[in-house]
Design a protein around this motif. Structure first.
Motif, PDB file in Angstrom:
ATOM      1  N   THR A 481       0.690  -1.185   0.139  1.00 45.00           N
ATOM      2  CA  THR A 481       0.028   0.126   0.017  1.00 45.00           C
ATOM      3  C   THR A 481       0.737   1.225   0.044  1.00 45.00           C
ATOM      4  O   THR A 481       0.735   2.203  -0.694  1.00 45.00           O
ATOM      5  CB  THR A 481      -1.018  -0.214   1.253  1.00 45.00           C
ATOM      6  OG1 THR A 481      -1.832  -1.187   1.175  1.00 45.00           O
ATOM      7  CG2 THR A 481      -2.248   1.326   1.059  1.00 45.00           C
ATOM      8  N   LEU A 482       1.852   1.194   0.901  1.00 40.15           N
ATOM      9  CA  LEU A 482       2.891   2.408   0.878  1.00 40.15           C
ATOM     10  C   LEU A 482       3.708   2.617  -0.537  1.00 40.15           C
ATOM     11  O   LEU A 482       3.728   3.777  -0.830  1.00 40.15           O
ATOM     12  CB  LEU A 482       3.859   2.093   1.816  1.00 40.15           C
ATOM     13  CG  LEU A 482       3.328   2.243   3.303  1.00 40.15           C
ATOM     14  CD1 LEU A 482       4.278   1.716   4.405  1.00 40.15           C
ATOM     15  CD2 LEU A 482       2.767   3.752   3.901  1.00 40.15           C
ATOM     16  N   ILE A 483       3.977   1.628  -1.121  1.00 38.30           N
ATOM     17  CA  ILE A 483       4.682   1.617  -2.363  1.00 38.30           C
ATOM     18  C   ILE A 483       3.635   2.104  -3.690  1.00 38.30           C
ATOM     19  O   ILE A 483       4.160   2.764  -4.247  1.00 38.30           O
ATOM     20  CB  ILE A 483       5.185   0.177  -2.744  1.00 38.30           C
ATOM     21  CG1 ILE A 483       6.214  -0.075  -1.638  1.00 38.30           C
ATOM     22  CG2 ILE A 483       5.805   0.305  -4.252  1.00 38.30           C
ATOM     23  CD1 ILE A 483       6.788  -1.853  -2.013  1.00 38.30           C
ATOM     24  N   SER A 484       2.600   1.487  -3.330  1.00 37.89           N
ATOM     25  CA  SER A 484       1.722   2.090  -4.573  1.00 37.89           C
ATOM     26  C   SER A 484       1.274   3.694  -4.197  1.00 37.89           C
ATOM     27  O   SER A 484       1.095   4.349  -5.259  1.00 37.89           O
ATOM     28  CB  SER A 484       0.258   1.013  -4.010  1.00 37.89           C
ATOM     29  OG  SER A 484      -0.840   1.446  -4.985  1.00 37.89           O
ATOM     30  N   LYS A 485       0.980   3.966  -2.952  1.00 36.55           N
ATOM     31  CA  LYS A 485       0.568   5.415  -2.732  1.00 36.55           C
ATOM     32  C   LYS A 485       1.863   6.251  -3.633  1.00 36.55           C
ATOM     33  O   LYS A 485       1.659   7.389  -4.001  1.00 36.55           O
ATOM     34  CB  LYS A 485       0.630   5.696  -1.590  1.00 36.55           C
ATOM     35  CG  LYS A 485      -0.794   5.270  -0.923  1.00 36.55           C
ATOM     36  CD  LYS A 485      -1.098   5.428   0.716  1.00 36.55           C
ATOM     37  CE  LYS A 485      -2.391   5.037   0.928  1.00 36.55           C
ATOM     38  NZ  LYS A 485      -2.804   5.314   2.482  1.00 36.55           N
ATOM     39  N   THR A 486       3.173   5.915  -3.178  1.00 34.57           N
ATOM     40  CA  THR A 486       4.187   6.549  -3.509  1.00 34.57           C
ATOM     41  C   THR A 486       4.294   6.485  -5.299  1.00 34.57           C
ATOM     42  O   THR A 486       4.611   7.313  -5.844  1.00 34.57           O
ATOM     43  CB  THR A 486       5.556   6.005  -3.069  1.00 34.57           C
ATOM     44  OG1 THR A 486       5.400   5.542  -1.477  1.00 34.57           O
ATOM     45  CG2 THR A 486       6.878   6.706  -3.054  1.00 34.57           C
TER      46      THR A 486
END
Length: 766
Positions: A481-486
């Motif tokens: 999720t963090l990677i996707s948002k970035t």
């Protein structure tokens, strides 16, 4: 608190499973599953489980919806109360029964009545622990003062047992009968007698499992000497327990269920022609394809069959370009370009899902495998940090993954499918014309799809795009999720590398969709395979193996992660991939990979998984030069083929192959089926179509300003005359298609006699 997950079942066969939501009594899953149902079924069921690491998962409750009731819930978001899961209520299948009443004359001349019960067969019994059951039946004559019971033989490893056993019961006895009896003949009332059939799975060393029952009153023979019919098995005691269902909670579901009957191809010519002309209609809002999206309650229902049909005939790019141009007319701010949920954005979303699967595997799968298989934390929220976590290390981990992933994406332009490149080129040109003073809009128009709606979505849910075989664990989901948002943020910002990537994928040069010489991982998972001609004492004939398919080879291994393959089949050597008849090994969900050596017989875990493997194997091998035209639907056992009884192992197949796909078709699309779906949507939306037709007439007559909202204010009608003509054409075509559908419905209702296998009687339950 509980760690909950939910499963989707066809009857008792699990086909999908959600992720685990930890430590919650109100879990929010927010997952979508789209699948085609490849077999008949009685119930679509949803089970809620409490995950248990050390013991068996606890079933909290279930929601079971009859096939006949699915249409009542389709398209609606509904709360369903969870019902208790009772082994006596887990019932599916049907039984074929024949009853006869004979009269016997005794030695002294008196008449006795004898009931003959012929239990012929059962069909569709459930799988037990993923395998076909070992069923047997008990046959009882039950009355006020009697319960005579008899039993069939056990049938091994089958869900469709053929019993073909006959049992005899005395209904009345002669007055001269002197032997002491359990019942008094004079008090026996034939109106109160009934035959009860109970189906069981033989447990051998453990307790037998109840599979269902039916009760048939003997008085069905009142007007006839014999009665033969199929009966649906029913629960015992109807789950009669005192537990309150309110205590189990509720499950919120949004179900969309459609069931279509596809006519022969010649019926769909006019509708197909009208739809395929849509990209050329001016304005596009007056086309049949656009009108369908306007009148459907949910545009998503219309988008899927439209995109697939237009894609099949190379008409998608001009249509998507035209509806995107219409979308741009209403966009006032360049920063919000293609951010809505319009016909254009939905068409492009669906197109990317259909044609972009291979592209995602080439680009994302190796990195996602690395992320999911490592235990590096990327958590940077101080509130969510675990004890012992180092924020700086986590930031470095996150930076490493994002840099690697973003770098791979911007270098992947040559792998982007041609249809995506052509569409993005058109979007870029139109965006520049719409906002000529914004130099960045040409990139944001494309990145809003590529990064926000394609790569970022696949990163956060890799299992949905078949990039991972299972749901990631909660910590990995948080990392993704963090990677996707970035990635979304980077996709929105301008950068030299990103601009170069967008330039390349939206250029006019032709791109090859394969784009790489490295083997691409396509699918993997655990299944059972039959021994490849090797027989060893004490070894099971079917063994559990981990299967891996790449663009080069199909392999199986002893366990996941094992680098050494036990067996390898080069993709170029695959001659056909077909289903295998259950009768071959008395096992369900089997398919065969026919190659240069002996066929590989494989059993999948469920019917949906079997179809997915067949589909992906057919796609990857469809261009092979030596593909077979005929195959054997059964196995070669004991010196002959079970299907045609040919003795030569090299004998030509006895049935034409079903999975052949022309090499020049990018995806396997049944255009008749998609056209039938569109016909059904037009039929369901006839009232709205009528309102749109009336609106066209109103606009044509009255051209003044609208003072207040009216029925047609929700429709996009740019040219009332052209739109009216298209609606007239649609109505005419739909009326002509109604006739063969009505004939089919009448034929189906008249041919499916009540009590037949297709229309079984609902067996009386306790």
């Amino acid at each position: 608190m509980r760690d909950c997950f939910c499963t989707i079942n066809l009857d008792q066969e699990e086909v999908y499973r959600t992720q685990v939501v930890e430590k919650s009594l109100s879990p929010f899953f927010s997952e979508e599953f789209y699948f085609e149902i490849p077999r008949t079924f009685q119930y679509l069921s949803f089970y809620v489980y409490d995950k248990n690491v050390l013991q068996r998962d606890l079933r909290i409750g279930k929601v079971a919806i009859k096939k006949e009731d699915l249409c009542n819930h389709s398209g609606k978001e509904t709360w369903f109360s969870l019902q208790p899961v009772d082994s006596n209520s887990e019932v599916q299948g049907k039984v074929h029964l024949e009853l006869k009443l004979n009269e016997l004359i005794t030695e002294n001349g008196t008449v006795c009545q004898q009931l003959v019960v012929h239990i012929m067969a059962c069909h569709g019994l459930p799988l037990i622990n993923g395998q076909s059951c070992d069923p047997y039946a008990t046959v009882s004559l039950v009355g006020p003062s009697r319960n005579d019971q008899k039993k069939t033989k056990v049938k091994k490893k089958t869900s469709n047992p053929q019993f073909n056993e006959i049992f005899y019961f005395e209904v009345t006895r002669s007055s001269s009968y002197t032997r002491k009896s359990q019942f008094q003949v004079e008090e026996e009332d034939i109106e109160k007698l009934e035959i009860r059939i109970d189906l069981w799975n033989n447990g051998n060393l453990v307790q037998d499992i109840f599979l269902g029952e039916i009760k048939v009153p003997v008085n069905v023979l009142r007007n006839d000497s014999s009665h033969q019919a199929w009966y649906l098995l029913q629960p015992r005691d109807n789950g009669n327990k005192s537990s309150k269902t309110d205590d189990l909670g509720s499950l919120r579901l949004n179900i969309c269920y459609t069931e279509d009957y596809v006519l022969p191809s010649e019926y769909y010519g006019p509708l197909k022609t009208l739809l395929l002309k849509s990209p050329d209609v001016q304005p596009i809002s007056a086309s049949a394809a656009y009108i369908l999206g306007e009148i459907c309650r949910d545009k998503n229902d219309a988008v899927l069959p439209l995109v697939r049909l237009l894609l099949h005939h190379d008409k998608l790019v001009p249509f998507a370009t035209a509806v995107a141009e219409l979308d741009l007319k209403d966009t006032q701010d360049a920063n919000t370009i293609f951010r809505g949920n319009s016909m254009a954005t939905r068409c492009l979303d669906e197109m990317m899902k259909i044609v972009g699967g291979h592209y995602l595997k080439v680009t994302l799968k190796p990195i996602l495998d690395e992320i999911c298989e490592s235990s590096k934390s990327c958590e940077i929220d101080p509130i969510k940090l675990k004890e012992g976590d180092n924020v700086e290390n986590n930031k470095e981990n996150l930076r490493y993954y994002v840099d690697k992933l973003f770098s791979t994406i911007v270098k992947s332009s040559m792998s982007c499918p041609t249809v995506m490149c052509d569409t993005f080129y058109s979007l870029r040109q139109m965006a520049t014309q719409r906002f000529p003073n914004d130099p960045h809009v040409q990139y944001s128009a494309v990145s809003s799809f590529v990064f926000l709606r394609f790569f970022a979505v696949a990163v956060v849910s890799p299992h949905t795009f078949h990039l991972r075989p299972h749901h990631p664990d909660p910590q990995t989901i948080r990392t993704l999720t963090l990677i996707s948002k970035t990635i979304q943020t980077l996709g929105s910002w301008g950068s030299l590398s990103k601009s170069k990537f967008l330039d390349e994928i939206s250029s006019t040069e032709t791109k090859e969709s394969s784009g790489t010489s490295e083997p691409v991982h396509l699918k993997e998972g655990e299944m059972y395979k039959r021994a490849q001609g090797r027989t060893r004492i004490g070894k099971k004939n079917f063994k559990k193996r981990w299967f891996c398919l790449t663009s080069r080879e199909l392999t199986y291994h002893k366990q996941p992660g094992s680098k050494d393959a036990i067996y390898t089949i080069p993709v170029k050597n695959i001659l056909a991939v077909e289903k295998l008849e259950e009768s071959s090994f008395n096992k369900k969900n089997m398919f065969q990979v026919i190659h240069m050596e002996k066929p590989l017989y494989v059993q999948a875990n469920n019917c949906v998984e079997a179809n997915e493997w067949i589909d992906v194997l057919c796609r990857v091998s469809r261009c092979n030069q030596n593909r077979l035209s005929f195959y054997h639907p059964s196995a070669y056992l004991n010196g002959n083929w079970l299907c045609c009884l040919e003795t030569s192992e090299n004998a030509l197949g006895c049935q034409p192959c079903t999975a052949g796909v022309p090499a020049d078709i990018q995806i396997d699309i049944d255009e008749d089926r998609e056209t039938e779906r569109i016909y059904s949507l037009f039929t369901l939306s006839l009232l709205k179509l009528q309102k749109m037709e009336e609106a066209c007439g109103t606009i044509a007559v009255y051209q003044g300003p609208q003072k207040e909202p009216d029925d047609y204010s929700n429709f996009v009608i740019e040219d009332s005359v052209t739109t009216f003509k298209t609606i007239q054409q649609i109505k005419s075509i739909i009326e002509k298609l109604d006739e063969p559908h009505e004939k089919y419905r009448k034929k189906r209702s008249s041919s499916a006699k009540y009590g037949s296998k297709e229309n079984p009687i609902v067996g009386k339950a306790s």
